[in-house]
Design a protein around this motif. Sequence first.
Motif, PDB file in Angstrom:
ATOM      1  N   LYS A 206       0.700  -1.322   0.068  1.00 28.55           N
ATOM      2  CA  LYS A 206       0.205   0.130   0.013  1.00 28.55           C
ATOM      3  C   LYS A 206       0.868   1.245   0.013  1.00 28.55           C
ATOM      4  O   LYS A 206       0.374   2.221  -0.558  1.00 28.55           O
ATOM      5  N   ASP A 207       2.001   1.037   0.619  1.00 28.45           N
ATOM      6  CA  ASP A 207       2.586   2.389   0.659  1.00 28.45           C
ATOM      7  C   ASP A 207       3.893   2.559  -0.308  1.00 28.45           C
ATOM      8  O   ASP A 207       4.565   3.577  -0.626  1.00 28.45           O
ATOM      9  N   GLY A 208       3.431   1.680  -1.429  1.00 27.06           N
ATOM     10  CA  GLY A 208       4.444   1.815  -2.820  1.00 27.06           C
ATOM     11  C   GLY A 208       5.537   0.914  -2.740  1.00 27.06           C
ATOM     12  O   GLY A 208       6.379   0.705  -3.776  1.00 27.06           O
ATOM     13  N   HIS A 209       5.963   0.338  -1.744  1.00 27.08           N
ATOM     14  CA  HIS A 209       7.259  -0.534  -1.538  1.00 27.08           C
ATOM     15  C   HIS A 209       6.938  -2.015  -2.621  1.00 27.08           C
ATOM     16  O   HIS A 209       5.822  -2.524  -2.592  1.00 27.08           O
ATOM     17  N   ILE A 210       7.885  -2.283  -3.331  1.00 25.52           N
ATOM     18  CA  ILE A 210       7.769  -3.380  -4.176  1.00 25.52           C
ATOM     19  C   ILE A 210       8.790  -4.400  -3.728  1.00 25.52           C
ATOM     20  O   ILE A 210       9.883  -4.337  -3.745  1.00 25.52           O
ATOM     21  N   ALA A 211       8.194  -5.788  -3.876  1.00 27.50           N
ATOM     22  CA  ALA A 211       8.907  -6.980  -3.474  1.00 27.50           C
ATOM     23  C   ALA A 211       9.089  -7.679  -4.896  1.00 27.50           C
ATOM     24  O   ALA A 211       8.024  -7.944  -5.416  1.00 27.50           O
ATOM     25  N   GLN A 212      10.169  -8.095  -5.010  1.00 28.09           N
ATOM     26  CA  GLN A 212      10.166  -9.008  -6.296  1.00 28.09           C
ATOM     27  C   GLN A 212      10.814 -10.513  -5.928  1.00 28.09           C
ATOM     28  O   GLN A 212      11.464 -10.607  -5.172  1.00 28.09           O
ATOM     29  N   MET A 213       9.692 -11.416  -6.002  1.00 26.88           N
ATOM     30  CA  MET A 213       9.714 -12.869  -5.392  1.00 26.88           C
ATOM     31  C   MET A 213      10.224 -13.858  -6.630  1.00 26.88           C
ATOM     32  O   MET A 213      10.726 -14.810  -6.258  1.00 26.88           O
ATOM     33  N   ILE A 214      10.122 -13.552  -8.110  1.00 23.91           N
ATOM     34  CA  ILE A 214      10.449 -14.387  -8.955  1.00 23.91           C
ATOM     35  C   ILE A 214      11.058 -13.571 -10.047  1.00 23.91           C
ATOM     36  O   ILE A 214      10.599 -12.558 -10.520  1.00 23.91           O
ATOM     37  N   ARG A 215      11.887 -14.177 -10.796  1.00 21.61           N
ATOM     38  CA  ARG A 215      12.598 -13.257 -11.764  1.00 21.61           C
ATOM     39  C   ARG A 215      11.710 -13.128 -13.168  1.00 21.61           C
ATOM     40  O   ARG A 215      11.014 -14.220 -13.478  1.00 21.61           O
ATOM     41  N   GLU A 216      11.961 -12.347 -13.648  1.00 20.73           N
ATOM     42  CA  GLU A 216      10.943 -12.198 -15.056  1.00 20.73           C
ATOM     43  C   GLU A 216      11.290 -13.050 -16.178  1.00 20.73           C
ATOM     44  O   GLU A 216      10.177 -13.523 -16.911  1.00 20.73           O
ATOM     45  N   LEU A 217      12.347 -13.521 -16.114  1.00 21.44           N
ATOM     46  CA  LEU A 217      12.747 -14.346 -17.110  1.00 21.44           C
ATOM     47  C   LEU A 217      12.211 -16.088 -16.696  1.00 21.44           C
ATOM     48  O   LEU A 217      12.218 -16.772 -17.942  1.00 21.44           O
ATOM     49  N   ASP A 218      11.764 -16.022 -15.536  1.00 24.51           N
ATOM     50  CA  ASP A 218      11.053 -17.277 -15.283  1.00 24.51           C
ATOM     51  C   ASP A 218       9.513 -17.440 -15.242  1.00 24.51           C
ATOM     52  O   ASP A 218       8.987 -16.247 -15.082  1.00 24.51           O
ATOM     53  N   VAL A 219       8.948 -18.588 -15.385  1.00 24.24           N
ATOM     54  CA  VAL A 219       7.531 -18.557 -15.549  1.00 24.24           C
ATOM     55  C   VAL A 219       6.783 -18.589 -13.921  1.00 24.24           C
ATOM     56  O   VAL A 219       7.089 -19.635 -13.344  1.00 24.24           O
ATOM     57  N   ALA A 220       6.114 -17.845 -13.544  1.00 24.07           N
ATOM     58  CA  ALA A 220       5.512 -17.790 -12.034  1.00 24.07           C
ATOM     59  C   ALA A 220       4.129 -18.337 -12.488  1.00 24.07           C
ATOM     60  O   ALA A 220       3.303 -18.247 -13.370  1.00 24.07           O
ATOM     61  N   TYR A 221       3.516 -19.143 -11.517  1.00 26.60           N
ATOM     62  CA  TYR A 221       2.281 -19.760 -11.664  1.00 26.60           C
ATOM     63  C   TYR A 221       1.419 -18.821 -10.980  1.00 26.60           C
ATOM     64  O   TYR A 221       1.200 -18.826  -9.793  1.00 26.60           O
TER      65      TYR A 221
END
Length: 221
Positions: free
Chosen positions: A117-132
């Motif tokens: 909500k405060d605009g913080h961003i977490a990346q949990m999977i690389r974009e080159l990989d396929v997330a389910y």
Amino acid sequence: MGARRASEDTDRRIGRRALIVGGAAAAVGSAVLARDELGRLWWRVPGVEKPRKPGEVDYAGARWVAASDANWRRADRPDDYGIDMVVVHVTQGSFDSAVKAFQDPGHKAASHYIVRKDGHIAQMIRELDVAYHAGNRAYNERSVGIEHEGFVDRPQDFTDAMYEASARLTARICARYDIPVDREHIIGHVEVPGTDHTDPGPHWDWDRYMRLLREARTSPA
């Protein structure tokens, strides 16, 4: 949660497309093409993994928090699967609960990013990989998934900071893969064929989001 029960996409074998392309390379006897295909496919051999840098992010404004390996599939996008779409999700819970779910191997789903909500961003999977995340294998392979903290029936959860941060993130993704900035390529989870999800819901302001996205797309990186 937007990505809950998102996919049964657990096939880690070399895909039919890769086999066809590799076969074509051998058939034409092109050493250059064959070498290129081998370079892209060698790491898919059992026991071999493509090198990764721990903690590396695709978006400079994100912090890396790794999802469970069970909730995504290794790939080499956009070389093996083209990326032409961003899917917008809502977590149906808190930021922390979404992170915990995506780190749970039993959850079997996760998105590439979560926006708080405060605009913080977490990346949990690389974009080159396929997330389910989308509940549709083809859409998983062609898209980047972005979760947003909150509930679909609480418009107050969609804050200014969230909209602005998400728009900047999506703008960079669109620029990186030359994705058109329109509603055919920036979609909600509810618009994915076969899904039983309703997010981002009726209170997600698409007009506002697309306006912010276009502004961010034309601004300096």
